[in-house]
Write an enzyme that holds these catalytic residues in place. Structure first.
Site, mmCIF file in Angstrom:
data_model
loop_
_atom_site.group_PDB
_atom_site.id
_atom_site.type_symbol
_atom_site.label_atom_id
_atom_site.label_comp_id
_atom_site.label_asym_id
_atom_site.label_seq_id
_atom_site.Cartn_x
_atom_site.Cartn_y
_atom_site.Cartn_z
ATOM 1 N N HIS A 195 0.826 -1.208 0.000
ATOM 2 C CA HIS A 195 0.000 0.000 0.000
ATOM 3 C C HIS A 195 0.859 1.256 0.000
ATOM 4 C CE1 HIS A 195 -3.281 -2.786 0.926
ATOM 5 N NE2 HIS A 195 -3.917 -1.951 0.135
ATOM 6 N N ARG A 302 -10.654 3.739 -1.363
ATOM 7 C CA ARG A 302 -10.126 2.941 -0.246
ATOM 8 C C ARG A 302 -10.457 3.672 1.059
ATOM 9 N NH1 ARG A 302 -5.675 1.820 -4.195
ATOM 10 N NH2 ARG A 302 -5.376 -0.426 -4.244
ATOM 11 N N ARG A 338 -15.339 1.362 -1.155
ATOM 12 C CA ARG A 338 -15.001 0.088 -0.529
ATOM 13 C C ARG A 338 -15.092 0.260 0.977
ATOM 14 N NH1 ARG A 338 -9.279 -2.632 -1.307
ATOM 15 N NH2 ARG A 338 -8.533 -0.994 0.063
ATOM 16 N N GLU A 439 -10.536 -11.283 -4.567
ATOM 17 C CA GLU A 439 -9.089 -11.118 -4.345
ATOM 18 C C GLU A 439 -8.466 -12.300 -3.616
ATOM 19 O OE1 GLU A 439 -8.422 -7.243 -2.636
ATOM 20 O OE2 GLU A 439 -10.076 -7.409 -1.248
ATOM 21 N N ASN A 462 -3.972 -7.168 -6.740
ATOM 22 C CA ASN A 462 -2.819 -7.095 -5.823
ATOM 23 C C ASN A 462 -2.886 -8.227 -4.799
ATOM 24 O OD1 ASN A 462 -2.450 -4.701 -7.156
ATOM 25 N ND2 ASN A 462 -3.442 -3.488 -5.576
ATOM 26 N N ASP A 463 -4.065 -8.370 -4.222
ATOM 27 C CA ASP A 463 -4.213 -9.445 -3.245
ATOM 28 C C ASP A 463 -4.381 -10.798 -3.924
ATOM 29 O OD1 ASP A 463 -3.938 -8.415 -0.607
ATOM 30 O OD2 ASP A 463 -5.723 -7.207 -0.984
ATOM 31 N N ARG A 473 2.916 -9.168 -0.476
ATOM 32 C CA ARG A 473 3.099 -8.041 -1.387
ATOM 33 C C ARG A 473 3.952 -6.922 -0.806
ATOM 34 N NH1 ARG A 473 -3.153 -5.808 -1.420
ATOM 35 N NH2 ARG A 473 -2.300 -3.822 -2.075
ATOM 36 N N CYS A 510 -9.555 -3.617 -10.288
ATOM 37 C CA CYS A 510 -9.135 -2.372 -9.638
ATOM 38 C C CYS A 510 -7.765 -2.512 -8.979
ATOM 39 C CB CYS A 510 -10.188 -1.900 -8.629
ATOM 40 S SG CYS A 510 -10.441 -3.053 -7.280
HETATM 41 C C1 PEP Z 1 -6.198 -5.269 -4.584
HETATM 42 O O1 PEP Z 1 -5.951 -6.058 -3.683
HETATM 43 O O2 PEP Z 1 -5.865 -5.447 -5.775
HETATM 44 C C2 PEP Z 1 -6.921 -4.016 -4.294
HETATM 45 C C3 PEP Z 1 -7.336 -3.233 -5.265
HETATM 46 O O3 PEP Z 1 -7.090 -3.659 -2.992
HETATM 47 P P1 PEP Z 1 -5.874 -3.167 -2.066
HETATM 48 O O4 PEP Z 1 -4.690 -2.924 -2.953
HETATM 49 O O5 PEP Z 1 -6.317 -1.953 -1.367
HETATM 50 O O6 PEP Z 1 -5.677 -4.342 -1.145
HETATM 51 MG MG MG Z 2 -6.941 -5.855 -1.809
#
Ligand code: PEP
Ligand code: MG
Length: 578
Positions: A195, A302, A338, A439, A462-463, A473, A510
């Site tokens: 993040h 977020r 979210r 995710e 991402n997750d 990550r 996203c």
């Molecule tokens: C993700 O996990 O891809 C996502 C968009 O949420 P975050 O990056 O806030 O976990």
């Molecule tokens: Mg996520």
């Protein structure tokens, strides 16, 4: 001065040239600026006031524990803090620094703290050495008071040539930089989709993480070039290197100017498919950048960032105001809020008592799990979002769903929140769409049952990548294994997109993949028509969409999905991007 290069992971593209400002954790919130001679006595008075307030705070704590059942060590601890606070090295020397260097009080205090910390580090006696932490805590108490009553604002433009160098930064730290205009930043640690990196991208300044020892090797005020595109930092560049980078910088700004012409153009592919390009935001302040870059909506707000960098939790009204301002600001375009995804790398003050430190936080009580475990906090937020739905086109997005049980519980809580608003006669959109984030691999495998219960879904790549490949990550030691093109990841994406398209439930991506121009045609070829990304990437991605023939991309993507060899996959991707 010797010139050298440091390599890391570029998490935000672009080139910055500027002077290093080293920051340590306790100094993160501290602005660094000069004051004019006439303001010195006012600045010293501001410092004295802060000292007095902390004295009163310590006296109050002492009084509160007298006669109570607080342990005796607590009294001793307060005594130590009192001694440090009243010692001239902390109560007088910063005032001399203010006068001599004409710098702001916070910066004078932090400089003196660094001197004291170094002295403590040199002490042999372990007990005394550890008192260093007390000095830092006392300094933080004073800083808090000073920051509550900020002095002059740093002169505009002073930060534009400053490059922040830190060992590590949390998402909460980085979000504070939004108020400033630093040229770039670099850190010793961090992963590309942490993040911290995501927020860095949202600042639209070049950033390189995982440099390992930049904080030790770089000295205050040294000249740096940060090349976020090529993962490199050049320290003390010579004249020819500097000239070359200035040229490159010029080319980049020309390119940006060219892209600006696309702002109001619709994102339609060569073969006529309309693509939604939406923005990911963290705070209402990101709205301006979102509109400037022509987003057709907000695909991911977020909301947990409203919980960071503050004492206590945001009230329902505070959250409502934030959501309402975004809903109104987007003027009828969709705003996907979210529900808060706290836990893992995002910890909020005020929740310490609720969210214990988990042995494995990414797999722990995070996102919707935490919300369902704390229904009072969840209901507060749901009411705030629903109230805002009266002022725009609001959608609710639930993060990290893994089971239909969670979906059913969440839907029941939303129904409950609606009921309380109805009873109070508070207006809201009763048809507000409810979506879920995909995710976790289990969510893809069970997507058919999710699609029956939700109005839309959004893939958090991402997750999804982190959980599919078992790669943290935020951990740069395994960032080489973090691979959006891994066949398992591509297969999961293809499955989720095909299932949603078949069920006629809108699906978006996203995660960071959505903002990577190299991957745009891949995502379009998989059947996506909605991508949400950081606003700084919108125009580059639009340019990609405008030059893509989706029919052609589909055929090549089908071949990529059948290919096992990573080198061959890379070749096919290059071909797709020709
Ligand atoms: C993700 O996990 O891809 C996502 C968009 O949420 P975050 O990056 O806030 O976990
Ligand atoms: Mg996520």
């Amino acid at each position: 001065m010797t010139s050298f290069a440091l390599h890391g992971v570029g998490v935000s593209a672009g080139i910055a040239i500027g002077r290093a400002q080293l920051i340590s954790h306790a100094t993160l919130e501290v602005a660094h600026y000069t004051i004019d001679t006439g303001s010195v006595s006012a600045e010293i008075a501001r410092f004295d006031n802060a000292l007095r307030e902390v004295q009163r705070e310590l006296e109050g704590l002492h009084a509160a524990m007298t006669g109570g059942d607080a342990p005796a060590e607590f009294g001793a601890f307060l005594d130590v803090h009192w001694m440090i606070l009243t010692d001239p090295t902390l109560s007088d020397t910063p005032k001399k620094i203010i006068a001599e260097q004409r710098c702001n009080a916070e910066w004078a205090l932090v400089q003196q703290m660094n001197v004291l910390v170094d002295q403590f580090d040199a002490i042999d006696d372990l007990y005394l050495r550890e008192r260093k932490a007390d000095v830092v805590q006392v300094v933080e108490r004073i800083l808090k008071r000073l920051l509550g009553k900020p002095g002059a604002v740093a002169p505009a433009g002073a930060e534009q040539h400053t490059i922040l160098v830190a060992h590590d930064l949390s998402p909460a730290d980085v979000i504070q930089f939004k108020q400033h205009r630093y040229a770039a930043f670099l850190t010793d640690v961090g992963g590309a989709t942490s993040h911290t990196a995501i927020v860095a991208r949202s600042l639209a300044v070049p950033a390189v993480v995982a440099t390992h020892n930049a904080r030790q090797l770089i000295r205050e005020n040294e000249l740096l070039i940060v090349d976020g595109t090529n993962n490199v930092v050049i320290v003390n560049p010579d004249k020819s290197v500097l000239a070359e980078y200035r040229l490159k910088q010029g080319e980049l700004s020309l390119e940006r100017a060219r892209l600006r012409r696309l702002v109001s153009k619709a994102a339609t592919s060569i073969d006529g498919v309309a693509i939604e390009l939406q923005a990911n935001i963290e705070l209402p302040g990101d709205l301006a950048q979102t509109l400037e870059n022509g987003a057709t909506g907000i695909g991911l707000f977020r909301s947990e960032f409203l919980f960071l960098n503050r004492e206590g939790l945001p009230s329902e009204d505070e959250q409502f105001e934030a959501f309402r301002s975004v809903a109104e600001g987007m003027q009828g375009k969709p705003v996907t809020i979210r529900t808060f995804d706290l836990g893992a790398d995002k910890e909020a003050a005020g929740l310490e008592g609720l969210a214990r430190v988990a042995p494995n936080p990414a797999l722990g009580l995070r996102a919707v799990r935490f919300c369902l475990a704390e229904p009072r906090l969840f209901l507060t937020q749901l009411r705030a979002i629903l109230r805002a739905s009266h002022y725009g086109k609001v959608k609710i997005l639930i993060p990290m769903l893994v089971s239909i049980g969670e979906i059913d519980q969440t839907l029941a809580m939303i129904a409950q929140a609606k009921e309380t608003l109805r009873e109070q006669g508070v207006p809201f959109d009763s048809g507000v769409p409810i979506g879920g984030m995909i995710e976790i691999p289990a969510a893809v495998l069970a997507i058919a049952s999710f699609l029956k219960r939700l109005d839309f879904v959004s893939i958090g790549t991402n997750d999804l990548i982190q959980y599919t490949l078992a790669v943290d990550r935020a951990d740069d030691t395994v960032s080489h294994l973090y691979d959006p093109l891994h066949p398992a990841v591509l297969m999961l994406l293809a499955m989720a997109i095909a299932a949603a398209n078949k069920a006629k439930i809108p699906i978006a991506v996203c995660g960071e993949m959505a903002g990577e121009a190299r991957l745009t045609r891949l995502l379009l070829g998989l059947g996506l028509t909605n991508l949400s990304m950081h606003p700084a990437h919108l125009l580059a991605i639009k340019q990609r969409v405008l030059t893509t023939d989706i029919g052609h991309a589909r055929a090549l993507v089908a071949r990529i999905l059948r290919t096992e060899d990573p080198a061959r996959v890379a070749k096919l991707l290059d071909k797709l991007n020709e």
